[in-house]
Design a protein around this motif. Structure first.
Motif, PDB file in Angstrom:
ATOM      1  N   LYS A  50      39.531  43.448  37.989  1.00 43.52           N
ATOM      2  CA  LYS A  50      38.392  42.898  38.724  1.00 43.52           C
ATOM      3  C   LYS A  50      38.798  42.635  40.175  1.00 43.52           C
ATOM      4  O   LYS A  50      39.826  42.032  40.459  1.00 43.52           O
ATOM      5  N   THR A  51      37.965  43.140  41.100  1.00 40.08           N
ATOM      6  CA  THR A  51      38.309  43.096  42.522  1.00 40.08           C
ATOM      7  C   THR A  51      37.116  42.597  43.326  1.00 40.08           C
ATOM      8  O   THR A  51      35.970  42.941  43.029  1.00 40.08           O
ATOM      9  N   TRP A  52      37.399  41.800  44.361  1.00 41.93           N
ATOM     10  CA  TRP A  52      36.353  41.253  45.217  1.00 41.93           C
ATOM     11  C   TRP A  52      36.614  41.641  46.669  1.00 41.93           C
ATOM     12  O   TRP A  52      37.691  41.360  47.208  1.00 41.93           O
ATOM     13  N   TYR A  53      35.626  42.272  47.288  1.00 41.53           N
ATOM     14  CA  TYR A  53      35.686  42.610  48.715  1.00 41.53           C
ATOM     15  C   TYR A  53      34.800  41.600  49.433  1.00 41.53           C
ATOM     16  O   TYR A  53      33.575  41.610  49.274  1.00 41.53           O
ATOM     17  N   LEU A  54      35.416  40.720  50.203  1.00 37.35           N
ATOM     18  CA  LEU A  54      34.733  39.552  50.754  1.00 37.35           C
ATOM     19  C   LEU A  54      34.664  39.649  52.276  1.00 37.35           C
ATOM     20  O   LEU A  54      35.692  39.778  52.945  1.00 37.35           O
ATOM     21  N   LYS A  55      33.464  39.546  52.812  1.00 38.25           N
ATOM     22  CA  LYS A  55      33.274  39.742  54.250  1.00 38.25           C
ATOM     23  C   LYS A  55      32.759  38.493  54.961  1.00 38.25           C
ATOM     24  O   LYS A  55      32.377  38.564  56.123  1.00 38.25           O
ATOM     25  N   SER A  56      32.764  37.357  54.278  1.00 38.47           N
ATOM     26  CA  SER A  56      32.345  36.116  54.935  1.00 38.47           C
ATOM     27  C   SER A  56      33.101  34.937  54.339  1.00 38.47           C
ATOM     28  O   SER A  56      33.562  34.991  53.189  1.00 38.47           O
ATOM     29  N   GLU A  57      33.210  33.888  55.112  1.00 38.75           N
ATOM     30  CA  GLU A  57      33.883  32.677  54.652  1.00 38.75           C
ATOM     31  C   GLU A  57      33.155  32.077  53.455  1.00 38.75           C
ATOM     32  O   GLU A  57      33.782  31.658  52.477  1.00 38.75           O
ATOM     33  N   ASP A  58      31.832  32.067  53.504  1.00 40.29           N
ATOM     34  CA  ASP A  58      31.061  31.483  52.409  1.00 40.29           C
ATOM     35  C   ASP A  58      31.279  32.237  51.097  1.00 40.29           C
ATOM     36  O   ASP A  58      31.433  31.622  50.034  1.00 40.29           O
ATOM     37  N   SER A  59      31.272  33.580  51.153  1.00 40.44           N
ATOM     38  CA  SER A  59      31.461  34.359  49.922  1.00 40.44           C
ATOM     39  C   SER A  59      32.859  34.148  49.358  1.00 40.44           C
ATOM     40  O   SER A  59      33.044  34.069  48.138  1.00 40.44           O
ATOM     41  N   ALA A  60      33.859  34.044  50.223  1.00 42.27           N
ATOM     42  CA  ALA A  60      35.227  33.817  49.765  1.00 42.27           C
ATOM     43  C   ALA A  60      35.357  32.456  49.086  1.00 42.27           C
ATOM     44  O   ALA A  60      35.974  32.324  48.025  1.00 42.27           O
ATOM     45  N   LYS A  61      34.776  31.423  49.687  1.00 43.61           N
ATOM     46  CA  LYS A  61      34.862  30.085  49.096  1.00 43.61           C
ATOM     47  C   LYS A  61      34.098  30.008  47.776  1.00 43.61           C
ATOM     48  O   LYS A  61      34.514  29.309  46.834  1.00 43.61           O
ATOM     49  N   SER A  62      32.998  30.740  47.692  1.00 42.42           N
ATOM     50  CA  SER A  62      32.229  30.766  46.453  1.00 42.42           C
ATOM     51  C   SER A  62      33.031  31.410  45.327  1.00 42.42           C
ATOM     52  O   SER A  62      33.073  30.902  44.197  1.00 42.42           O
ATOM     53  N   ILE A  63      33.682  32.538  45.631  1.00 41.66           N
ATOM     54  CA  ILE A  63      34.511  33.213  44.628  1.00 41.66           C
ATOM     55  C   ILE A  63      35.680  32.329  44.221  1.00 41.66           C
ATOM     56  O   ILE A  63      36.025  32.221  43.042  1.00 41.66           O
ATOM     57  N   LEU A  64      36.286  31.661  45.193  1.00 44.52           N
ATOM     58  CA  LEU A  64      37.456  30.825  44.914  1.00 44.52           C
ATOM     59  C   LEU A  64      37.120  29.711  43.924  1.00 44.52           C
ATOM     60  O   LEU A  64      37.970  29.316  43.112  1.00 44.52           O
ATOM     61  N   ARG A  65      35.890  29.210  43.964  1.00 41.96           N
ATOM     62  CA  ARG A  65      35.503  28.137  43.039  1.00 41.96           C
ATOM     63  C   ARG A  65      35.386  28.622  41.598  1.00 41.96           C
ATOM     64  O   ARG A  65      35.360  27.819  40.670  1.00 41.96           O
ATOM     65  N   ASN A  66      35.325  29.940  41.417  1.00 44.75           N
ATOM     66  CA  ASN A  66      35.006  30.471  40.084  1.00 44.75           C
ATOM     67  C   ASN A  66      36.035  31.451  39.531  1.00 44.75           C
ATOM     68  O   ASN A  66      35.768  32.095  38.508  1.00 44.75           O
ATOM     69  N   ILE A  67      37.184  31.566  40.170  1.00 42.27           N
ATOM     70  CA  ILE A  67      38.189  32.488  39.661  1.00 42.27           C
ATOM     71  C   ILE A  67      39.436  31.730  39.242  1.00 42.27           C
ATOM     72  O   ILE A  67      39.677  30.604  39.667  1.00 42.27           O
ATOM     73  N   LYS A  68      40.210  32.384  38.391  1.00 40.55           N
ATOM     74  CA  LYS A  68      41.447  31.799  37.890  1.00 40.55           C
ATOM     75  C   LYS A  68      42.617  32.279  38.733  1.00 40.55           C
ATOM     76  O   LYS A  68      42.781  33.469  38.968  1.00 40.55           O
ATOM     77  N   LEU A  69      43.418  31.343  39.213  1.00 42.65           N
ATOM     78  CA  LEU A  69      44.603  31.671  39.989  1.00 42.65           C
ATOM     79  C   LEU A  69      45.807  31.815  39.058  1.00 42.65           C
ATOM     80  O   LEU A  69      45.819  31.257  37.970  1.00 42.65           O
ATOM     81  N   PRO A  70      46.824  32.585  39.478  1.00 40.59           N
ATOM     82  CA  PRO A  70      46.970  33.255  40.777  1.00 40.59           C
ATOM     83  C   PRO A  70      46.126  34.523  40.854  1.00 40.59           C
ATOM     84  O   PRO A  70      45.678  35.057  39.833  1.00 40.59           O
TER      85      PRO A  70
END
Length: 262
Positions: A50-70
């Motif tokens: 699963k891969t995310w191509y993120l082009k805005s700060e808002d989209s990146a922060k939204s994804i970060l709230r819902n993904i498992k790290l690392p």
């Protein structure tokens, strides 16, 4: 090479397609997605983690709230694990978000040497697949001939690319046949003729593609056994090894020509 006249190189590659009395093994699409991880993530999405191509700060922060790290963070370009980073915590990810969208970007490297260029205005994040101590590099030509390298992870990071630690594959067994069949399905579906494919396994032990390339050094593959796919889908060893790459390429091109060139 992203560091030197990429638009001129693309124009030259497109002009090659117009030659009437020649047969090119590489398709234009293969050439254009070389070292283009963003394009590959979109074209080959069903085959990749699963891969995310993120082009805005808002989209990146939204994804970060819902993904498992690392997670893995990548630049669009880079060989031998250059510009590939492992983000272990929210702090790491938020730091990248700030550098990309509010700062000067993230420095880009070419085989771990600074280029003076920066990754800017986008993030390419990818699911990290735990438990792999190696990956597999398969070279497949003409959807018919293939050889394989088992590449072991670097000591400092869980990435095999650029580790310079590998073993050539010399014999067919059930795992190698599985890898060959999976790779064939991938190259057949995407009409790839001259390509290197990097593979690892997910938590269910299913194979996943990491990326493709049309450029590789021959030295690491020189003693790998070359396997041939027969019309019934079975694989058999040939008399060739990786050092015979251009003989194999010639056979593959000959098999691709639909009618004689007079």
């Amino acid at each position: 090479d992203h560091n030197h006249n990429p638009e001129l190189v693309r124009a030259i590659m497109k002009s090659f397609q117009t030659f009437r009395y020649s047969q090119l093994m590489l398709s234009l699409m293969e050439l254009l997605v070389y070292d283009e991880k963003i394009s590959q993530s979109q074209l080959f999405s069903k085959w990749l983690p699963k891969t995310w191509y993120l082009k805005s700060e808002d989209s990146a922060k939204s994804i970060l709230r819902n993904i498992k790290l690392p997670i893995i963070s990548k630049s669009n370009e880079g060989a031998a694990s250059s510009n590939v980073r492992l983000l272990m915590s929210n702090f790491d990810a938020e730091k990248e978000i700030n550098m990309i969208f509010n700062g000067n970007g993230i420095p880009r490297y070419s085989k771990h040497h600074e280029t003076g260029l920066f990754q800017e205005k986008y993030l390419l994040w990818q699911e990290f697949l735990h438990g792999n101590t190696n990956d597999w590099r398969v070279i497949m030509l003409g959807q018919k001939y293939a050889w394989i390298l088992k590449r072991y992870n670097r000591e400092d990071m869980p990435f095999a690319s650029g580790s310079n630690k590998s073993s050539p594959i010399l014999n067919l067994d059930s795992e190698i046949i599985e890898i060959l069949n999976y790779t064939f399905d991938f190259v057949f579906e995407n009409n790839l003729n001259f390509t290197g494919i990097d593979l690892i396994r997910d938590s269910s032990m299913e194979l996943k593609i990491l990326e493709t390339t049309t450029g590789w050094g021959i030295k690491s593959y020189s003693s790998s056994k070359v396997f041939e796919r027969l019309e019934d889908g079975e694989w058999r060893p040939t008399i060739f090894k990786g050092r015979d790459q251009w003989r194999i390429a010639s056979l593959a091109v000959a098999g691709m020509i639909e009618e004689p060139i007079l």
